[in-house]
Motif scaffolding. Structure first.
Motif, PDB file in Angstrom:
ATOM      1  N   ALA A 243       1.804 -22.122   0.930  1.00  0.00           N
ATOM      2  CA  ALA A 243       3.237 -21.894   0.758  1.00  0.00           C
ATOM      3  C   ALA A 243       3.461 -20.696  -0.147  1.00  0.00           C
ATOM      4  N   VAL A 244       4.522 -19.932   0.147  1.00  0.00           N
ATOM      5  CA  VAL A 244       4.784 -18.726  -0.631  1.00  0.00           C
ATOM      6  C   VAL A 244       5.074 -19.067  -2.086  1.00  0.00           C
ATOM      7  N   GLU A 245       5.593 -20.287  -2.352  1.00  0.00           N
ATOM      8  CA  GLU A 245       5.879 -20.676  -3.735  1.00  0.00           C
ATOM      9  C   GLU A 245       4.606 -20.891  -4.548  1.00  0.00           C
ATOM     10  N   GLU A 246       3.456 -21.103  -3.883  1.00  0.00           N
ATOM     11  CA  GLU A 246       2.207 -21.353  -4.584  1.00  0.00           C
ATOM     12  C   GLU A 246       1.473 -20.067  -4.967  1.00  0.00           C
ATOM     13  N   VAL A 247       1.949 -18.932  -4.500  1.00  0.00           N
ATOM     14  CA  VAL A 247       1.286 -17.657  -4.765  1.00  0.00           C
ATOM     15  C   VAL A 247       1.588 -17.210  -6.192  1.00  0.00           C
ATOM     16  N   GLY A 248       0.547 -16.774  -6.900  1.00  0.00           N
ATOM     17  CA  GLY A 248       0.722 -16.286  -8.260  1.00  0.00           C
ATOM     18  C   GLY A 248       0.454 -14.795  -8.358  1.00  0.00           C
ATOM     19  N   GLU A 249       0.805 -14.219  -9.496  1.00  0.00           N
ATOM     20  CA  GLU A 249       0.554 -12.796  -9.707  1.00  0.00           C
ATOM     21  C   GLU A 249      -0.953 -12.525  -9.679  1.00  0.00           C
ATOM     22  N   GLY A 250      -1.333 -11.449  -9.025  1.00  0.00           N
ATOM     23  CA  GLY A 250      -2.736 -11.094  -8.900  1.00  0.00           C
ATOM     24  C   GLY A 250      -3.399 -11.617  -7.652  1.00  0.00           C
ATOM     25  N   ASP A 251      -2.760 -12.567  -6.953  1.00  0.00           N
ATOM     26  CA  ASP A 251      -3.318 -13.056  -5.690  1.00  0.00           C
ATOM     27  C   ASP A 251      -3.245 -11.969  -4.634  1.00  0.00           C
ATOM     28  N   ARG A 252      -4.147 -12.045  -3.665  1.00  0.00           N
ATOM     29  CA  ARG A 252      -4.163 -11.083  -2.569  1.00  0.00           C
ATOM     30  C   ARG A 252      -3.659 -11.746  -1.294  1.00  0.00           C
ATOM     31  N   LEU A 253      -2.729 -11.068  -0.631  1.00  0.00           N
ATOM     32  CA  LEU A 253      -2.146 -11.585   0.604  1.00  0.00           C
ATOM     33  C   LEU A 253      -2.436 -10.631   1.744  1.00  0.00           C
ATOM     34  N   GLY A 297      10.269  -7.556   1.897  1.00  0.00           N
ATOM     35  CA  GLY A 297      11.300  -7.214   2.865  1.00  0.00           C
ATOM     36  C   GLY A 297      10.952  -6.045   3.745  1.00  0.00           C
ATOM     37  N   CYS A 298       9.933  -5.243   3.362  1.00  0.00           N
ATOM     38  CA  CYS A 298       9.485  -4.124   4.195  1.00  0.00           C
ATOM     39  C   CYS A 298       8.621  -4.661   5.339  1.00  0.00           C
ATOM     40  N   ARG A 299       8.688  -4.006   6.481  1.00  0.00           N
ATOM     41  CA  ARG A 299       7.917  -4.441   7.642  1.00  0.00           C
ATOM     42  C   ARG A 299       6.694  -3.549   7.820  1.00  0.00           C
ATOM     43  N   ASN A 300       5.551  -4.172   8.067  1.00  0.00           N
ATOM     44  CA  ASN A 300       4.302  -3.454   8.278  1.00  0.00           C
ATOM     45  C   ASN A 300       4.248  -2.909   9.695  1.00  0.00           C
ATOM     46  N   LEU A 301       4.290  -1.588   9.816  1.00  0.00           N
ATOM     47  CA  LEU A 301       4.262  -0.941  11.126  1.00  0.00           C
ATOM     48  C   LEU A 301       2.853  -0.536  11.545  1.00  0.00           C
ATOM     49  N   GLY A 302       1.898  -0.630  10.642  1.00  0.00           N
ATOM     50  CA  GLY A 302       0.538  -0.229  10.957  1.00  0.00           C
ATOM     51  C   GLY A 302      -0.370  -1.434  11.153  1.00  0.00           C
ATOM     52  N   PRO A 303      -1.665  -1.252  10.983  1.00  0.00           N
ATOM     53  CA  PRO A 303      -2.610  -2.361  11.104  1.00  0.00           C
ATOM     54  C   PRO A 303      -2.430  -3.351   9.964  1.00  0.00           C
ATOM     55  N   PRO A 304      -3.088  -4.519  10.039  1.00  0.00           N
ATOM     56  CA  PRO A 304      -2.980  -5.494   8.944  1.00  0.00           C
ATOM     57  C   PRO A 304      -3.336  -4.869   7.599  1.00  0.00           C
ATOM     58  N   LEU A 305      -2.591  -5.249   6.583  1.00  0.00           N
ATOM     59  CA  LEU A 305      -2.814  -4.704   5.245  1.00  0.00           C
ATOM     60  C   LEU A 305      -3.005  -5.833   4.241  1.00  0.00           C
ATOM     61  N   VAL A 306      -3.545  -5.462   3.101  1.00  0.00           N
ATOM     62  CA  VAL A 306      -3.760  -6.410   2.007  1.00  0.00           C
ATOM     63  C   VAL A 306      -3.000  -5.905   0.787  1.00  0.00           C
ATOM     64  N   LEU A 307      -2.245  -6.785   0.169  1.00  0.00           N
ATOM     65  CA  LEU A 307      -1.502  -6.403  -1.039  1.00  0.00           C
ATOM     66  C   LEU A 307      -1.848  -7.358  -2.167  1.00  0.00           C
ATOM     67  N   GLU A 308      -1.792  -6.836  -3.380  1.00  0.00           N
ATOM     68  CA  GLU A 308      -1.984  -7.648  -4.577  1.00  0.00           C
ATOM     69  C   GLU A 308      -0.616  -7.951  -5.171  1.00  0.00           C
ATOM     70  N   VAL A 309      -0.298  -9.223  -5.308  1.00  0.00           N
ATOM     71  CA  VAL A 309       1.040  -9.662  -5.695  1.00  0.00           C
ATOM     72  C   VAL A 309       1.338  -9.274  -7.135  1.00  0.00           C
ATOM     73  N   THR A 310       2.503  -8.675  -7.331  1.00  0.00           N
ATOM     74  CA  THR A 310       2.960  -8.321  -8.678  1.00  0.00           C
ATOM     75  C   THR A 310       4.198  -9.108  -9.111  1.00  0.00           C
ATOM     76  N   ALA A 311       4.848  -9.785  -8.171  1.00  0.00           N
ATOM     77  CA  ALA A 311       6.028 -10.595  -8.503  1.00  0.00           C
ATOM     78  C   ALA A 311       6.039 -11.818  -7.597  1.00  0.00           C
ATOM     79  N   VAL A 312       6.139 -12.982  -8.168  1.00  0.00           N
ATOM     80  CA  VAL A 312       6.087 -14.225  -7.404  1.00  0.00           C
ATOM     81  C   VAL A 312       7.452 -14.507  -6.786  1.00  0.00           C
ATOM     82  N   ALA A 313       7.514 -15.547  -5.969  1.00  0.00           N
ATOM     83  CA  ALA A 313       8.766 -15.912  -5.305  1.00  0.00           C
ATOM     84  C   ALA A 313       9.840 -16.220  -6.336  1.00  0.00           C
ATOM     85  N   GLY A 314      11.006 -15.659  -6.115  1.00  0.00           N
ATOM     86  CA  GLY A 314      12.124 -15.818  -7.043  1.00  0.00           C
ATOM     87  C   GLY A 314      12.247 -14.706  -8.057  1.00  0.00           C
TER      88      GLY A 314
END
Length: 754
Positions: A243-253, A297-314
């Motif tokens: 769940a998106v609410e379980e994601v913490g800062e520093g996690d990779r999505l 809110g941005c849409r990925n137009l390229g291949p799958p990407l990996v991001l490191e979370v800097t702000a959690v849900a809310g």
């Protein structure tokens, strides 16, 4: 706002109030809360049901406030999310529609019976008497069921000692029924059940139209990004759904192609192509390099990407945007406070005038029936519906229109102040420019190919987080040049440059000219103090030099020209050195006297204070906070620091300063509509009350006039959402960093399909 540490310190809290029925309900809640000890002010925005309470820490206890609101018949809750507000408005629409259908189904027979009596179509008086009773019988469901919300709201506002429109509606409807029953008792068939029916029916229809207008205005918030329920998170050596609410800062999505970024983060891959249309409305995507910040809110137009979370849900940027909109809606500008004061004394005045009319008519020897009817007309015609809706609907429509065009008004008072600005000052870096340098010119050594030079420079800059290195990499990508070779070893020296050893044995030196000269490489001297120069050397030989500088955001020159033509005094205030500021000023069409370089935050503030007032200042950094606070209206551009955004009254969601012109135009239009609404409602009440007191007006005509006034205010406010011209294409500009080519529509569709 977080609670203060001391109990006697002032603070503000934000809530949502459920169960509101009209603006009178909102005024009643405000009045009751404002009388509590320790509460400095209470402001309830009826269209969005958002309550802002200011006072001491002890006075703002949620349980205490909730108990007071509950005794009035309403419920206190946390601020609504966009989807919750949508659900609430849909429930209100169904609630109103049901009662409106009942009023229509039974009211039409009441009206038909009354019409037969008024037209004299019945053959004798006995049949008229029967038809009068029939009219009353069909009015019972309308008065007894459809009108219950008005009676409930009237009782609540009376308990709060702030009677308003619903109290007058209740008096008018029940008064019409009472007068009609008294006339029937006296044997007269000239009853006024139709007046009570039409009053309730038309007001229910007006409330439904009003709800739909609020629905339209709040859709701007719902149009913002809503996070997905599940995301793919890296854990235990694999991508796992959570769940998106379980994601913490520093996690990779992991974000698949075509999906929307669920949270804010930084890019972990080599490159990404994102569509930022949900944030800015721009159709051109932007390339992102490793380590760059990306917003949810941005849409990925390229291949799958990996991001490191800097702000959690809310806590993402869009979540903060929604929160700012809540705070903005709860605050009231001067025009709104004026309308509230007008509506507050209008209802008691109407009752006094009705009693005065009744007494004068009796003293003048007028028949009792006619005296009661004239007093009833005064009550009906004085309902301050239009006054209560004049400012909130215009403000909501203006806010929604601005948000759709990439401008967030955090303070409703900015609508009034922005429209009067006489001067505008701008910071340079990050406000008029994207905040990162770009390649302006390239000097190539004799016998060296341009493509080879760019490829080697990009290879040497690869992996560096220095702004100049990133600019070289972006320039190579724009030129469609790939780095030729493979690095074996790299060494970066802060403030000097990079030393890179390739697999084939070549040594690349990329850095300042002075550093290369200290290593024995002869290079030409730089000539432009307004630019930064990066030289490239290979195996002790100079190959070329890149001149980098700041270029204006697309459309900046045109926007400033239009603001100057409108009569505003302009200024460029920057902490950068003189040559760079003067050069940039020439690029955007500003004269030497309008450019102020080498300015510290304190001197920026003094300059803004010395400009013609009211003034505007747009800046993005911490060093601009003082200037933003000094200006009459502070503006934070796209990508501004959190400190600048917190201090600004207006936040831009699109690159560049085209939003300043957009905000100025919308502020002028919104304030004009607000004033028009106040004039319309004020003239209506003044004329209608004067006529009702001085001459006989049928109660049914008074009902129609009152409803027409409310509808005129709604229609005038709706013009803000439906009308208006779009920004010029050059003001919107290309998306992303200047110099990055726009992507045409076929390419964009192809990227999305991929």
């Amino acid at each position: 706002m977080p609670p203060p540490t001391q109990a006697n310190e002032s603070a503000e809290v934000l809530f949502s109030v459920q169960g509101l029925w009209c603006t009178s309900c909102a005024l009643a809640v405000e009045a009751r809360l404002s009388r509590l000890p320790g509460v400095q002010s209470a402001s309830l925005h009826y269209p969005s049901a958002t309550l802002l309470v200011s006072g001491t820490h002890d006075a703002l206890d949620e349980d205490r406030l909730a108990a007071v609101v509950r005794r009035l018949g309403y419920r206190l809750a946390p601020p609504e999310a966009a989807r919750d507000a949508e659900a609430r408005l849909e429930a209100e629409s169904r609630y109103l529609s049901l009662r409106l259908m009942v009023a229509l189904a039974f009211g039409m027979w009441t009206m038909l019976a009354s019409l037969l009596i008024y037209a004299g179509a019945l053959p004798h008086a006995g049949l008229e008497q029967v038809m009068a009773w029939v009219s009353g019988a069909f009015a019972v469901p309308v008065v007894g069921y459809a009108g219950v919300p008005f009676y409930r709201a009237a009782w609540r506002t009376l308990r709060a000692r702030r009677p308003g429109m619903d109290a007058l509606v209740t008096l008018g409807a029940l008064g019409a029924v009472g007068v009609s029953l008294w006339l029937l008792y006296r044997g007269s068939a000239e009853v006024y059940f139709d007046t009570a029916v039409m009053l309730i029916l038309l007001l229910l229809a007006g409330r439904l139209v009003e709800t739909l207008c609020r629905h339209r205005g709040l859709r701007a918030l719902q149009a913002l990004h809503t996070p997905v329920g599940e995301v793919a998170r890296w854990g235990r050596g694999a991508w796992q759904a959570c769940a998106v609410e379980e994601v913490g800062e520093g996690d990779r999505l992991r974000v698949a192609a075509g999906e929307v970024l669920p949270l804010d983060g930084t890019l972990c891959d080599e490159e990404a192509l994102l569509d930022l249309a949900p944030l800015t409305g721009e159709s051109a995507p932007r390339r992102f390099l490793p380590g760059e910040a990306m917003a949810a809110g941005c849409r990925n137009l390229g291949p799958p990407l990996v991001l490191e979370v800097t702000a959690v849900a809310g806590r993402c940027r869009l979540d903060k945007l929604r929160e700012r909109m809540w705070w903005q809606q709860a605050r009231k500008g001067e025009l709104q406070r004026m309308a509230d004061r007008f509506a507050a004394w209008l209802s008691p005045l109407a009752v006094v005038l009705a009693l005065f009319t009744l007494g004068v008519a009796w003293l003048a020897g007028m028949p009792q029936e006619e005296a009661l009817v004239r007093a009833l007309s005064v009550l009906v015609v004085a309902c301050p519906c239009a006054v209560g809706l004049a400012i909130p609907l215009a403000g909501l429509a203006g806010s929604g229109r601005a948000l759709a065009r990439g401008v967030v008004f955090r303070d409703p008072g900015a609508f009034e102040m922005f429209a009067d600005i006489r001067s505008a000052a701008f910071d340079k870096t990050g406000t008029l420019t994207p905040g990162e340098p770009q390649v302006i010119a390239v000097t190539v050594a004799s016998g060296v190919d341009h493509v080879s030079l760019v490829g080697l420079a990009a290879l040497a800059a690869q992996g560096s987080q220095h702004p100049l290195s990133r600019a070289l990499c972006r320039y190579a990508r724009d030129q469609d040049v790939q780095g030729a070779g493979e690095m074996r070893q790299e060494d970066e020296r802060r403030g000097q440059g990079r030393r890179v050893e390739l697999v084939d044995g070549r040594e690349l030196l990329l850095g300042s000219g002075s550093w290369l000269k200290s290593l024995g490489i002869e290079i030409p001297s730089g000539t432009d103090e307004a630019t930064s120069e990066v030289a490239l050397g290979v195996d002790g030989r100079w190959l070329g030099t890149f001149s980098l500088g700041e270029a204006p955001q697309p459309g900046t020159r045109e926007t400033l020209a239009r603001l100057r033509e409108a009569g505003l005094t302009l200024a460029l205030i920057s902490g950068d050195r003189g040559p760079a500021v003067q050069r940039f000023g020439r690029l955007v069409g500003l004269g030497p006297g309008e450019c102020y370089p080498d300015r510290l935050p304190e001197s920026k503030s003094r300059l803004v204070a010395a400009m013609p007032q009211p003034s505007l200042y747009a800046g993005d950094g911490i060093n601009d906070v003082l200037g933003i606070a000094t200006a009459s209206v502070g503006v934070a551009p796209l990508g501004a620091s959190s400190a600048a955004q917190e201090g600004a009254a207006v936040v831009l969601l699109r690159p560049g300063i085209g939003g300043v012109e957009t905000a100025w135009q919308l502020a002028r239009r919104t304030r004009r509509v607000m004033r028009q609404n106040l004039v319309l409602s004020g003239l209506y009440n003044a004329l209608a009350l004067g006529l009702a007191v001085s001459m006989a007006i049928p109660p049914l005509v008074a009902v129609l006039a009152m409803v027409a006034s409310s509808l005129s205010v709604m229609a005038n406010s709706a013009r803000l959402g439906w009308g208006g011209h779009e920004e010029p294409a050059d003001a919107r500009g290309a998306f992303g960093v200047p110099g990055e080519p726009r992507v045409d529509e076929p390419t964009l569709k192809a990227n999305r399909a991929a």
